[in-house]
Design an enzyme around this catalytic site. Structure first.
Site, PDB file in Angstrom:
ATOM      1  N   ARG A  79     -30.765  -9.937  61.018  1.00  0.00           N
ATOM      2  CA  ARG A  79     -30.360  -9.317  59.748  1.00  0.00           C
ATOM      3  C   ARG A  79     -31.548  -9.120  58.821  1.00  0.00           C
ATOM      4  O   ARG A  79     -31.445  -8.415  57.815  1.00  0.00           O
ATOM      5  CB  ARG A  79     -29.273 -10.153  59.065  1.00  0.00           C
ATOM      6  CG  ARG A  79     -27.966 -10.160  59.860  1.00  0.00           C
ATOM      7  CD  ARG A  79     -26.867 -10.867  59.106  1.00  0.00           C
ATOM      8  NE  ARG A  79     -26.477 -10.099  57.914  1.00  0.00           N
ATOM      9  CZ  ARG A  79     -25.624 -10.541  57.005  1.00  0.00           C
ATOM     10  NH1 ARG A  79     -25.083 -11.739  57.132  1.00  0.00           N
ATOM     11  NH2 ARG A  79     -25.305  -9.798  55.966  1.00  0.00           N
ATOM     12  N   GLN A  87     -35.755  -9.264  72.461  1.00  0.00           N
ATOM     13  CA  GLN A  87     -34.838 -10.356  72.812  1.00  0.00           C
ATOM     14  C   GLN A  87     -34.419 -10.280  74.272  1.00  0.00           C
ATOM     15  O   GLN A  87     -34.234  -9.199  74.837  1.00  0.00           O
ATOM     16  CB  GLN A  87     -33.596 -10.311  71.919  1.00  0.00           C
ATOM     17  CG  GLN A  87     -32.633 -11.469  72.152  1.00  0.00           C
ATOM     18  CD  GLN A  87     -31.492 -11.502  71.156  1.00  0.00           C
ATOM     19  OE1 GLN A  87     -31.401 -10.650  70.275  1.00  0.00           O
ATOM     20  NE2 GLN A  87     -30.617 -12.473  71.273  1.00  0.00           N
ATOM     21  N   ASN A 163     -44.153  -9.545  58.517  1.00  0.00           N
ATOM     22  CA  ASN A 163     -45.287  -9.738  57.621  1.00  0.00           C
ATOM     23  C   ASN A 163     -45.029 -10.985  56.775  1.00  0.00           C
ATOM     24  O   ASN A 163     -43.917 -11.520  56.749  1.00  0.00           O
ATOM     25  CB  ASN A 163     -45.552  -8.485  56.763  1.00  0.00           C
ATOM     26  CG  ASN A 163     -44.421  -8.175  55.806  1.00  0.00           C
ATOM     27  OD1 ASN A 163     -44.021  -9.004  54.987  1.00  0.00           O
ATOM     28  ND2 ASN A 163     -43.876  -6.956  55.896  1.00  0.00           N
ATOM     29  N   HIS A 169     -39.356 -14.554  52.584  1.00  0.00           N
ATOM     30  CA  HIS A 169     -37.935 -14.267  52.373  1.00  0.00           C
ATOM     31  C   HIS A 169     -37.084 -14.975  53.420  1.00  0.00           C
ATOM     32  O   HIS A 169     -36.034 -15.560  53.092  1.00  0.00           O
ATOM     33  CB  HIS A 169     -37.715 -12.754  52.437  1.00  0.00           C
ATOM     34  CG  HIS A 169     -36.294 -12.347  52.228  1.00  0.00           C
ATOM     35  ND1 HIS A 169     -35.577 -11.621  53.159  1.00  0.00           N
ATOM     36  CD2 HIS A 169     -35.431 -12.586  51.205  1.00  0.00           C
ATOM     37  CE1 HIS A 169     -34.351 -11.417  52.715  1.00  0.00           C
ATOM     38  NE2 HIS A 169     -34.234 -11.990  51.537  1.00  0.00           N
ATOM     39  N   ARG A 174     -33.277 -19.141  55.165  1.00  0.00           N
ATOM     40  CA  ARG A 174     -32.918 -19.837  56.397  1.00  0.00           C
ATOM     41  C   ARG A 174     -33.347 -21.296  56.451  1.00  0.00           C
ATOM     42  O   ARG A 174     -32.937 -22.027  57.355  1.00  0.00           O
ATOM     43  CB  ARG A 174     -33.500 -19.076  57.597  1.00  0.00           C
ATOM     44  CG  ARG A 174     -33.137 -17.604  57.635  1.00  0.00           C
ATOM     45  CD  ARG A 174     -31.650 -17.355  57.496  1.00  0.00           C
ATOM     46  NE  ARG A 174     -31.319 -15.923  57.543  1.00  0.00           N
ATOM     47  CZ  ARG A 174     -30.108 -15.434  57.419  1.00  0.00           C
ATOM     48  NH1 ARG A 174     -29.072 -16.237  57.224  1.00  0.00           N
ATOM     49  NH2 ARG A 174     -29.888 -14.132  57.476  1.00  0.00           N
TER      50      ARG A 174
END
Length: 205
Positions: A79, A87, A163, A169, A174
């Site tokens: 997301r 993957q 990056n 973020h 998380r």
């Protein structure tokens, strides 16, 4: 059937000090202050731009990480839009083949202890899924068809490249107390490694 822990590996050979110097060189173009660069000015410069909210400068540096986790967690990882992903594909990987040991691998749930009834229910469910997956393959089902019964707990590998701004973020979301426990299992130790590699950039997280 294999039960494995989640893990990660930083794929780049990173020199955090040199990356900081490159960020400073790029960032000073904005202010035309390249003449102020010294042997030890990069830390203070990057610290100032982060405090001012000028985080676009750190987008010039990237890091790639291989993460081994369950497929449910990768649905949350991808997301993050400003990133590149590669993957393991359940469409093309035939887990009934020798290269996979003719078995499925599952990520151990971090939130259940091995002596809990919940954990035993989970193990028995994974065993049955493996039996049924192999049976479907034996009956002629293609991996892309048999995968329809595979669970979120299936072990997968994903390489993610972001990056440094997007990594910040990522960790803000998380590694927080609100994140899923199995994502925190990866993100918190990974953040600690980033803090050890990169001066300044992740110190406030």
């Amino acid at each position: 059937m294999k039960i494995v822990p989640a893990s990660f590996e930083i794929l780049d050979n990173i020199n955090g000090e040199e990356m900081l110097k490159q960020i400073e060189l790029i960032g000073r173009v904005c202010y035309k202050s390249e003449d102020r660069i010294t042997a030890d000015s990069s830390k203070s410069f990057v610290s100032r731009i982060l405090k001012s909210g000028h985080e676009s400068v750190i987008e010039h540096a990237k890091v790639s990480v291989r993460i081994i986790c369950d497929r449910g967690i990768t649905h949350e990882i991808v997301r993050h839009r400003i990133a590149s992903y590669s993957q393991e594909s359940t469409r093309y990987c035939n887990y009934a083949q020798n290269k996979f040991g003719n078995e499925l691998a599952f990520i151990r749930p971090v939130f259940w202890k091995e002596d809990e009834s919940k954990y035993h229910i989970w193990v028995e469910t994974m065993k049955q899924i493996e039996i049924n997956y192999n049976t479907l393959i034996e009956m002629g089902a293609k991996p892309e068809e048999a995968r329809s019964i595979l669970p979120n707990s299936l072990k997968t590998e994903i390489v993610m490249t972001m990056n440094l701004r997007e990594w910040r973020h990522f960790f803000k979301l998380r590694a927080s107390t609100r994140a899923h426990p199995q994502l925190r299992e990866i993100s918190i130790p990974l953040l600690n490694q980033f803090k050890g590699i990169f001066p300044v950039i992740f110190d406030d997280l």
